[in-house]
Design a protein around this motif. Structure first.
Motif, PDB file in Angstrom:
ATOM      1  N   HIS A 156      24.415  26.518 -10.875  1.00  0.00           N
ATOM      2  CA  HIS A 156      25.604  26.020 -10.183  1.00  0.00           C
ATOM      3  C   HIS A 156      25.865  24.570 -10.605  1.00  0.00           C
ATOM      4  N   PRO A 157      27.122  24.195 -10.841  1.00  0.00           N
ATOM      5  CA  PRO A 157      27.424  22.845 -11.348  1.00  0.00           C
ATOM      6  C   PRO A 157      27.077  21.698 -10.397  1.00  0.00           C
ATOM      7  N   ALA A 158      26.726  21.987  -9.151  1.00  0.00           N
ATOM      8  CA  ALA A 158      26.360  20.918  -8.213  1.00  0.00           C
ATOM      9  C   ALA A 158      24.932  20.425  -8.436  1.00  0.00           C
ATOM     10  N   ASN A 159      24.219  20.980  -9.439  1.00  0.00           N
ATOM     11  CA  ASN A 159      22.833  20.575  -9.716  1.00  0.00           C
ATOM     12  C   ASN A 159      21.940  20.726  -8.486  1.00  0.00           C
ATOM     13  N   ILE A 160      22.023  21.869  -7.870  1.00  0.00           N
ATOM     14  CA  ILE A 160      21.245  22.171  -6.671  1.00  0.00           C
ATOM     15  C   ILE A 160      19.787  22.379  -7.057  1.00  0.00           C
ATOM     16  N   GLN A 161      18.891  21.816  -6.261  1.00  0.00           N
ATOM     17  CA  GLN A 161      17.459  22.021  -6.455  1.00  0.00           C
ATOM     18  C   GLN A 161      17.007  23.202  -5.601  1.00  0.00           C
ATOM     19  N   VAL A 162      15.952  23.875  -6.032  1.00  0.00           N
ATOM     20  CA  VAL A 162      15.439  25.054  -5.331  1.00  0.00           C
ATOM     21  C   VAL A 162      14.144  24.690  -4.613  1.00  0.00           C
ATOM     22  N   ILE A 163      14.104  24.943  -3.321  1.00  0.00           N
ATOM     23  CA  ILE A 163      12.861  24.786  -2.553  1.00  0.00           C
ATOM     24  C   ILE A 163      12.224  26.168  -2.482  1.00  0.00           C
ATOM     25  N   ILE A 164      11.146  26.347  -3.196  1.00  0.00           N
ATOM     26  CA  ILE A 164      10.525  27.672  -3.274  1.00  0.00           C
ATOM     27  C   ILE A 164       9.854  28.042  -1.957  1.00  0.00           C
ATOM     28  N   GLY A 165       9.197  27.117  -1.304  1.00  0.00           N
ATOM     29  CA  GLY A 165       8.684  27.335   0.041  1.00  0.00           C
ATOM     30  C   GLY A 165       7.611  28.386   0.163  1.00  0.00           C
ATOM     31  N   THR A 166       6.568  28.275  -0.611  1.00  0.00           N
ATOM     32  CA  THR A 166       5.461  29.221  -0.519  1.00  0.00           C
ATOM     33  C   THR A 166       4.151  28.474  -0.704  1.00  0.00           C
ATOM     34  N   MET A 167       3.088  29.057  -0.206  1.00  0.00           N
ATOM     35  CA  MET A 167       1.750  28.496  -0.404  1.00  0.00           C
ATOM     36  C   MET A 167       1.016  29.268  -1.501  1.00  0.00           C
ATOM     37  N   ASN A 168       1.687  30.262  -2.074  1.00  0.00           N
ATOM     38  CA  ASN A 168       1.086  31.115  -3.087  1.00  0.00           C
ATOM     39  C   ASN A 168       1.333  30.507  -4.469  1.00  0.00           C
ATOM     40  N   PRO A 169       0.300  30.007  -5.137  1.00  0.00           N
ATOM     41  CA  PRO A 169       0.479  29.361  -6.436  1.00  0.00           C
ATOM     42  C   PRO A 169       1.126  30.267  -7.490  1.00  0.00           C
ATOM     43  N   GLU A 170       0.795  31.557  -7.480  1.00  0.00           N
ATOM     44  CA  GLU A 170       1.391  32.473  -8.449  1.00  0.00           C
ATOM     45  C   GLU A 170       2.903  32.610  -8.227  1.00  0.00           C
ATOM     46  N   HIS A 171       3.299  32.634  -6.969  1.00  0.00           N
ATOM     47  CA  HIS A 171       4.727  32.740  -6.638  1.00  0.00           C
ATOM     48  C   HIS A 171       5.472  31.483  -7.086  1.00  0.00           C
ATOM     49  N   ILE A 172       4.843  30.339  -6.940  1.00  0.00           N
ATOM     50  CA  ILE A 172       5.454  29.079  -7.373  1.00  0.00           C
ATOM     51  C   ILE A 172       5.657  29.090  -8.882  1.00  0.00           C
ATOM     52  N   VAL A 173       4.601  29.420  -9.616  1.00  0.00           N
ATOM     53  CA  VAL A 173       4.685  29.452 -11.084  1.00  0.00           C
ATOM     54  C   VAL A 173       5.727  30.472 -11.537  1.00  0.00           C
ATOM     55  N   ASP A 174       5.699  31.646 -10.927  1.00  0.00           N
ATOM     56  CA  ASP A 174       6.628  32.715 -11.277  1.00  0.00           C
ATOM     57  C   ASP A 174       8.079  32.284 -11.047  1.00  0.00           C
ATOM     58  N   SER A 175       8.371  31.764  -9.882  1.00  0.00           N
ATOM     59  CA  SER A 175       9.740  31.362  -9.543  1.00  0.00           C
ATOM     60  C   SER A 175      10.198  30.157 -10.351  1.00  0.00           C
ATOM     61  N   ALA A 176       9.282  29.248 -10.625  1.00  0.00           N
ATOM     62  CA  ALA A 176       9.626  28.033 -11.377  1.00  0.00           C
ATOM     63  C   ALA A 176      10.065  28.344 -12.805  1.00  0.00           C
ATOM     64  N   LYS A 177       9.711  29.497 -13.319  1.00  0.00           N
ATOM     65  CA  LYS A 177      10.156  29.877 -14.667  1.00  0.00           C
ATOM     66  C   LYS A 177      11.674  30.000 -14.745  1.00  0.00           C
ATOM     67  N   GLY A 178      12.322  30.091 -13.605  1.00  0.00           N
ATOM     68  CA  GLY A 178      13.780  30.116 -13.571  1.00  0.00           C
ATOM     69  C   GLY A 178      14.387  28.836 -14.115  1.00  0.00           C
ATOM     70  N   ALA A 179      13.648  27.747 -14.078  1.00  0.00           N
ATOM     71  CA  ALA A 179      14.145  26.476 -14.614  1.00  0.00           C
ATOM     72  C   ALA A 179      14.307  26.530 -16.125  1.00  0.00           C
ATOM     73  N   ASP A 180      13.635  27.471 -16.767  1.00  0.00           N
ATOM     74  CA  ASP A 180      13.726  27.612 -18.219  1.00  0.00           C
ATOM     75  C   ASP A 180      14.775  28.634 -18.653  1.00  0.00           C
ATOM     76  N   VAL A 181      15.455  29.246 -17.682  1.00  0.00           N
ATOM     77  CA  VAL A 181      16.472  30.250 -17.968  1.00  0.00           C
ATOM     78  C   VAL A 181      17.843  29.635 -17.724  1.00  0.00           C
ATOM     79  N   GLU A 182      18.699  29.667 -18.716  1.00  0.00           N
ATOM     80  CA  GLU A 182      20.066  29.205 -18.531  1.00  0.00           C
ATOM     81  C   GLU A 182      20.999  30.401 -18.602  1.00  0.00           C
ATOM     82  N   LEU A 183      21.354  30.893 -17.433  1.00  0.00           N
ATOM     83  CA  LEU A 183      22.267  32.025 -17.372  1.00  0.00           C
ATOM     84  C   LEU A 183      23.624  31.630 -17.943  1.00  0.00           C
ATOM     85  N   THR A 184      24.279  32.576 -18.590  1.00  0.00           N
ATOM     86  CA  THR A 184      25.649  32.322 -19.041  1.00  0.00           C
ATOM     87  C   THR A 184      26.544  32.326 -17.804  1.00  0.00           C
ATOM     88  N   LYS A 185      27.747  31.821 -17.960  1.00  0.00           N
ATOM     89  CA  LYS A 185      28.695  31.864 -16.842  1.00  0.00           C
ATOM     90  C   LYS A 185      28.967  33.300 -16.431  1.00  0.00           C
TER      91      LYS A 185
END
Length: 150
Positions: free
Chosen positions: A106-135
């Protein structure tokens, strides 16, 4: 407005936002319409934050509603989960990572609060930062969640 009452600049505003909880962007997409999504429920927080350099942090990025649960893997969102899986396969990540990437696109540069205590879930979800979806992919996900454009 709280900013008028304090001297410190507001730097961050945490708002509920996810693919299945899109009210703060629906209003902008349905401006000047008469449907339910055209109602400004949040008082223009997204626009205010963007104009004033306040970072929005999305809490509950994988949830729908307030207490209903996650849309990832939910039978209530079959089309959305199918689209998330399609993109997850394309980019070699999980559906959670695609859901995070959708917010980050989203063009507002929104940050994502993953909100978990599970390290695997954090690593898994954080990989979204490396994905640039097309419009187009961004809108395809938006539509798959049951959203529309006037």
């Amino acid at each position: 407005m709280i900013q008028e009452a304090i001297d410190q600049k507001l730097l961050i505003n945490q708002l509920q936002f996810s693919i299945a909880h899109t009210g703060m962007i629906d209003y902008g997409m349905h401006t000047n319409m008469t449907d339910a999504r055209s109602i400004n429920h949040d008082g223009g927080l997204l626009e205010f934050s963007r104009r004033n350099g306040t970072t929005i942090q999305a809490w509950s990025p994988f949830q729908y509603g307030m207490f209903e649960g996650t849309f990832i893997g939910s039978d209530k969102f079959p089309e959305l989960n199918q689209k998330l899986q399609e993109l997850a396969d394309k980019y070699g990540v999980s559906k959670n990572a695609i859901a995070a990437a959708w917010i980050l696109r989203h063009p507002a540069n929104i940050q994502v609060i993953i909100g978990t205590m599970n390290p695997e879930h954090i690593v898994d979800s954080a990989k979204g930062a490396d994905v640039e979806l097309t419009k187009q992919e961004w809108y395809d996900v938006y539509f798959a969640a049951g959203n529309d454009l006037p």
